[in-house]
Motif scaffolding. Sequence first.
Motif, PDB file in Angstrom:
ATOM      1  N   LEU A  90      11.467   8.704 -10.740  1.00  0.00           N
ATOM      2  CA  LEU A  90      11.382   8.830 -12.190  1.00  0.00           C
ATOM      3  C   LEU A  90      12.002   7.626 -12.879  1.00  0.00           C
ATOM      4  N   PHE A  91      12.982   6.982 -12.251  1.00  0.00           N
ATOM      5  CA  PHE A  91      13.588   5.787 -12.834  1.00  0.00           C
ATOM      6  C   PHE A  91      12.639   4.594 -12.779  1.00  0.00           C
ATOM      7  N   ARG A  92      11.865   4.496 -11.708  1.00  0.00           N
ATOM      8  CA  ARG A  92      10.938   3.389 -11.534  1.00  0.00           C
ATOM      9  C   ARG A  92       9.741   3.889 -10.751  1.00  0.00           C
ATOM     10  N   SER A  93       8.567   3.365 -11.035  1.00  0.00           N
ATOM     11  CA  SER A  93       7.356   3.834 -10.355  1.00  0.00           C
ATOM     12  C   SER A  93       7.425   3.527  -8.864  1.00  0.00           C
ATOM     13  N   GLU A  94       6.673   4.293  -8.086  1.00  0.00           N
ATOM     14  CA  GLU A  94       6.701   4.155  -6.638  1.00  0.00           C
ATOM     15  C   GLU A  94       6.006   2.860  -6.201  1.00  0.00           C
ATOM     16  N   PRO A  95       6.485   2.267  -5.109  1.00  0.00           N
ATOM     17  CA  PRO A  95       5.797   1.059  -4.580  1.00  0.00           C
ATOM     18  C   PRO A  95       4.425   1.416  -4.034  1.00  0.00           C
ATOM     19  N   MET A  96       3.447   0.580  -4.363  1.00  0.00           N
ATOM     20  CA  MET A  96       2.064   0.820  -3.964  1.00  0.00           C
ATOM     21  C   MET A  96       1.585  -0.320  -3.068  1.00  0.00           C
ATOM     22  N   CYS A  97       0.520  -0.048  -2.327  1.00  0.00           N
ATOM     23  CA  CYS A  97      -0.115  -1.079  -1.516  1.00  0.00           C
ATOM     24  C   CYS A  97      -1.624  -0.875  -1.578  1.00  0.00           C
ATOM     25  N   LEU A  98      -2.355  -1.938  -1.326  1.00  0.00           N
ATOM     26  CA  LEU A  98      -3.813  -1.887  -1.302  1.00  0.00           C
ATOM     27  C   LEU A  98      -4.258  -1.743   0.146  1.00  0.00           C
ATOM     28  N   ALA A  99      -5.012  -0.694   0.410  1.00  0.00           N
ATOM     29  CA  ALA A  99      -5.481  -0.408   1.768  1.00  0.00           C
ATOM     30  C   ALA A  99      -6.993  -0.487   1.812  1.00  0.00           C
ATOM     31  N   GLN A 100      -7.506  -0.887   2.963  1.00  0.00           N
ATOM     32  CA  GLN A 100      -8.946  -0.978   3.190  1.00  0.00           C
ATOM     33  C   GLN A 100      -9.332   0.057   4.241  1.00  0.00           C
ATOM     34  N   CYS A 159      -2.665   3.108  -2.551  1.00  0.00           N
ATOM     35  CA  CYS A 159      -1.954   4.205  -1.899  1.00  0.00           C
ATOM     36  C   CYS A 159      -0.457   3.943  -1.991  1.00  0.00           C
ATOM     37  N   PRO A 160       0.346   4.966  -2.319  1.00  0.00           N
ATOM     38  CA  PRO A 160       1.805   4.778  -2.245  1.00  0.00           C
ATOM     39  C   PRO A 160       2.230   4.447  -0.820  1.00  0.00           C
ATOM     40  N   GLU A 161       3.184   3.560  -0.687  1.00  0.00           N
ATOM     41  CA  GLU A 161       3.630   3.159   0.637  1.00  0.00           C
ATOM     42  C   GLU A 161       4.196   4.330   1.424  1.00  0.00           C
ATOM     43  N   ALA A 162       4.747   5.302   0.747  1.00  0.00           N
ATOM     44  CA  ALA A 162       5.298   6.467   1.439  1.00  0.00           C
ATOM     45  C   ALA A 162       4.216   7.362   2.019  1.00  0.00           C
ATOM     46  N   HIS A 163       2.958   7.195   1.611  1.00  0.00           N
ATOM     47  CA  HIS A 163       1.872   8.071   2.051  1.00  0.00           C
ATOM     48  C   HIS A 163       0.937   7.381   3.040  1.00  0.00           C
ATOM     49  N   LEU A 164       1.279   6.224   3.522  1.00  0.00           N
ATOM     50  CA  LEU A 164       0.386   5.537   4.458  1.00  0.00           C
ATOM     51  C   LEU A 164       0.199   6.346   5.738  1.00  0.00           C
ATOM     52  N   HIS A 165       1.270   6.967   6.226  1.00  0.00           N
ATOM     53  CA  HIS A 165       1.148   7.776   7.440  1.00  0.00           C
ATOM     54  C   HIS A 165       0.247   8.983   7.187  1.00  0.00           C
ATOM     55  N   ALA A 166       0.409   9.630   6.033  1.00  0.00           N
ATOM     56  CA  ALA A 166      -0.450  10.771   5.705  1.00  0.00           C
ATOM     57  C   ALA A 166      -1.896  10.329   5.534  1.00  0.00           C
ATOM     58  N   LEU A 167      -2.130   9.117   5.051  1.00  0.00           N
ATOM     59  CA  LEU A 167      -3.499   8.605   4.915  1.00  0.00           C
ATOM     60  C   LEU A 167      -4.142   8.428   6.291  1.00  0.00           C
ATOM     61  N   ARG A 168      -3.408   7.900   7.236  1.00  0.00           N
ATOM     62  CA  ARG A 168      -3.959   7.758   8.591  1.00  0.00           C
ATOM     63  C   ARG A 168      -4.257   9.130   9.206  1.00  0.00           C
ATOM     64  N   GLN A 169      -3.382  10.080   8.978  1.00  0.00           N
ATOM     65  CA  GLN A 169      -3.618  11.423   9.504  1.00  0.00           C
ATOM     66  C   GLN A 169      -4.859  12.056   8.885  1.00  0.00           C
ATOM     67  N   ALA A 170      -5.085  11.830   7.590  1.00  0.00           N
ATOM     68  CA  ALA A 170      -6.270  12.392   6.938  1.00  0.00           C
ATOM     69  C   ALA A 170      -7.539  11.768   7.520  1.00  0.00           C
ATOM     70  N   LEU A 171      -7.546  10.487   7.781  1.00  0.00           N
ATOM     71  CA  LEU A 171      -8.718   9.846   8.396  1.00  0.00           C
ATOM     72  C   LEU A 171      -8.957  10.376   9.807  1.00  0.00           C
ATOM     73  N   ARG A 212       6.439  -0.883 -11.650  1.00  0.00           N
ATOM     74  CA  ARG A 212       7.816  -1.017 -11.194  1.00  0.00           C
ATOM     75  C   ARG A 212       8.796  -1.397 -12.293  1.00  0.00           C
ATOM     76  N   GLU A 213       8.448  -1.233 -13.555  1.00  0.00           N
ATOM     77  CA  GLU A 213       9.444  -1.465 -14.585  1.00  0.00           C
ATOM     78  C   GLU A 213      10.192  -0.165 -14.865  1.00  0.00           C
ATOM     79  N   VAL A 214      11.329  -0.276 -15.527  1.00  0.00           N
ATOM     80  CA  VAL A 214      12.176   0.881 -15.780  1.00  0.00           C
ATOM     81  C   VAL A 214      11.415   1.879 -16.652  1.00  0.00           C
ATOM     82  N   ASN A 215      11.479   3.143 -16.263  1.00  0.00           N
ATOM     83  CA  ASN A 215      10.773   4.200 -16.970  1.00  0.00           C
ATOM     84  C   ASN A 215      11.723   4.848 -17.974  1.00  0.00           C
ATOM     85  N   PRO A 216      11.435   4.771 -19.272  1.00  0.00           N
ATOM     86  CA  PRO A 216      12.354   5.363 -20.265  1.00  0.00           C
ATOM     87  C   PRO A 216      12.320   6.882 -20.311  1.00  0.00           C
TER      88      PRO A 216
END
Length: 809
Positions: free
Chosen positions: A4-14, A283-295, A345-349
């Motif tokens: 909630l303080f800052r948005s989650e880190p994201m990555c671009l996946a193919q 995809c959020p970086e925290a969900h990369l493992h769940a993305l592989r499991q879904a595939l 990733r900027e501060v969320n008011p």
Amino acid sequence: MGSLFRSEPMCLAQLFLQSGTAYECLSALGEKGLVQFRDLNQNVSSFQRKFVGEVKRCEELERILVYLVQEISRADIALPEGEASPPAPPLKQVLEMEFEPTYEEFPSLESDSLLDYNMQRLGAKLGFVSGLINQGKVEAFEKMLWRVCKGYTILTYAELDEPLEDPETGEVVKWGVFLVSFWGEQIGQKVKKICDCHHCHVYPYPGTAEERREIQEGLNTRIQDLYTVLHKTEDYLRQVLCKAAESVYGRVIQVKKMKAIYHMLNMCSLDVTNKCLIAEVWCPEAHLHALRQALEEGSRESGATLPSFMNTIPTKETPPTLIRTNKFTEGFQNIVDAYGVGSYREVNPALFSIITFPFLFAVMFGDFGHGFVMFLFALLLVLNENHPRLNQSQEIMRMFFNGRYILLLMGLFSVYTGLVYNDCFSKSVNLFGSGWNVSAMYSASHSPAEQRSLVLWNDSIVRHTRVLQLDPSVPGVFRGPYPFGIDPIWNLATNRLTFLNSFKMKMSVILGIIHMTFGVILGIFNHLHFRKKFNVYLVSIPELLFMLCIFGYLIFMIIYKWLVYSADTSRAAPSILIEFINMFLFPASTTSGLYPGQEHVQRVLLVVVALSVPVLFLGKPLFLLWLHNGRSCFGVSRSGYTLVRKDSEEEVSLLGNQDIEGGGDPMEDGCRELPCKEFNFGEILMTQVIHSIEYCLGCISNTASYLRLWALSLAHAQLSDVLWAMLMRVGLRVDTTYGVLLLLPVIALFAVLTVFILLVMEGLSAFLHAIRLHWVEFQNKFYTGAGTKFVPFSFSLLSSKFGGEDDVA
């Protein structure tokens, strides 16, 4: 809370999806809601994409389901909505709905043989035509018969008792029965054409009474048979609709999921062999493992030998913003997103607005009684938040329901500020006993020496003076401050408004400066996170010095005067406004001041302000120019996306000096390179000058803007006082004989006006002003709000209501 303080880190996946497993893989992704798809076919028309036929087929199924839902609703059959969402149907399963007619069409009564029914009477060719005609066409029908047939016809007309349904339009209209007697075969042909022209329903008319009686008996028997068939058909149709209603919910959800899957597949691109679909997703970086499991799960369900897989790819594009919320924080996040979705990733008011927003609202709305009513209303919504009727209520009620936790905190904070103001429905409450003693002002309670030196009361003064003044310097009159909030005796004072205005105005200035300073401090966290430390030294620190040396010093003088000067020395206290003005004017005559050495302190503060302004104007542009002079072309020294906005001149200088800010690996320079850009010093200088002027002037205007806290608090208190004086005071002053009868409607009217004027209208006004203070005065110190919201491909976002065609489609 970190999310909630800052948005989650994201990555671009193919994603590499096999043609046979793409449907099942996207179905698994839709159930989990992990990724946001990018459209790789933006230059391709919607009608030229690969799965446009499947999308049209889903739309046809939706049309059938819409018709089915409408028929079920027309039959007053309840539509069950299951709690569990059924999964998307397998690719091999065909969702088809075929409806075969289960009724028998009856032959039409209109036929040429019946229309040509003629008889001869008295050896002459006399014919009859009978039927039904719309009541509005009778006059035109009669005129045309007379003009065309030249008087060789006789028209007999009678209205039906009950209106009938038009078989062509389905409308219920009034009809009339007509009988046309004509002479001659040629006139009979004309009569038939006129009947066709007026859309008459023609029936045979026998010549003899016995034939007419036989036809009437046959028609009655046929009508009874028709009623029997209709009742049996309605019963059978209701059974079919009841059976369909049991499964229509699942079918609607499955069709929606199918259509959503094919829409996502249309956003994928084909490889050169046309055997593999390629998709790009955020995809959020925290969900990369769940993305592989879904595939893997989708590949396993399809039974494919080659599984689908994914890999992450570096990119310079700015990812979407994902901030996870719950039912408590969702309302505050929506207020922030209405201003603009936060940049990546900027501060969320929103995290800080959970406290500051209801508190600033309560400062303007402070009333213990009104706040408690609002708190009870919001608490009732919170305790019944799982009630289905509240979720399906009308728009205004749904708005209150969605903001129930905001209302809860606003009411709770209003109770607190109402206790501080000691204001409950415009009346003060004496909870701890007043700190002022009226009896100590009488001369009888003092010694003769005190009677001669002090201005005291006696019976004559009390009887002949309209306004009595309590002197806190008299011993025993002021026994100490009230334990919490405003002393209730101020509600009886004639200078009550003067005292409260001074208190609320200073409080508004203090809260506003603290709020804005906190916004500037949050901007430092943004600069540190984005590795732009020079902005901390050349922008944020000069802004803080400018703010604190002028307006922070104003807060210091207010609090210092409150603490140092007492009731005995209050007459010798200097004016804060005069002292603050003299700080900038340097008057020739010296004043006593608030404290020793005040003049030297103020001059030092002004020197700091004078030095911070040119640093704020020129520091950042000159630093970027200094960075630019050492290099001619810059490449990205970090893999992945850039953390500054695209196409900015600042980005050019930053990317060329990554070794200064955060270090860099020379091996990564060849991974991603930026084209050489022209460094425009004039544009950077102009942008910084505009920003600096806006900030310096905004510090003054924004501080004045926080005076709305004082103004709206005063307006709310005065409206509440006027409402009490015009209603409750009048009702309470009526004599006891009829007072009870009059008091009940007065209390009811007082309650209604309190709810609609003081709670709804004043509450809405304070709510809008609190939003403005957060959007303009607070968030513009650190919040850009130029991002895009992360919208995952999730089946949970699909509507499952049966409200109509739009909901189903």
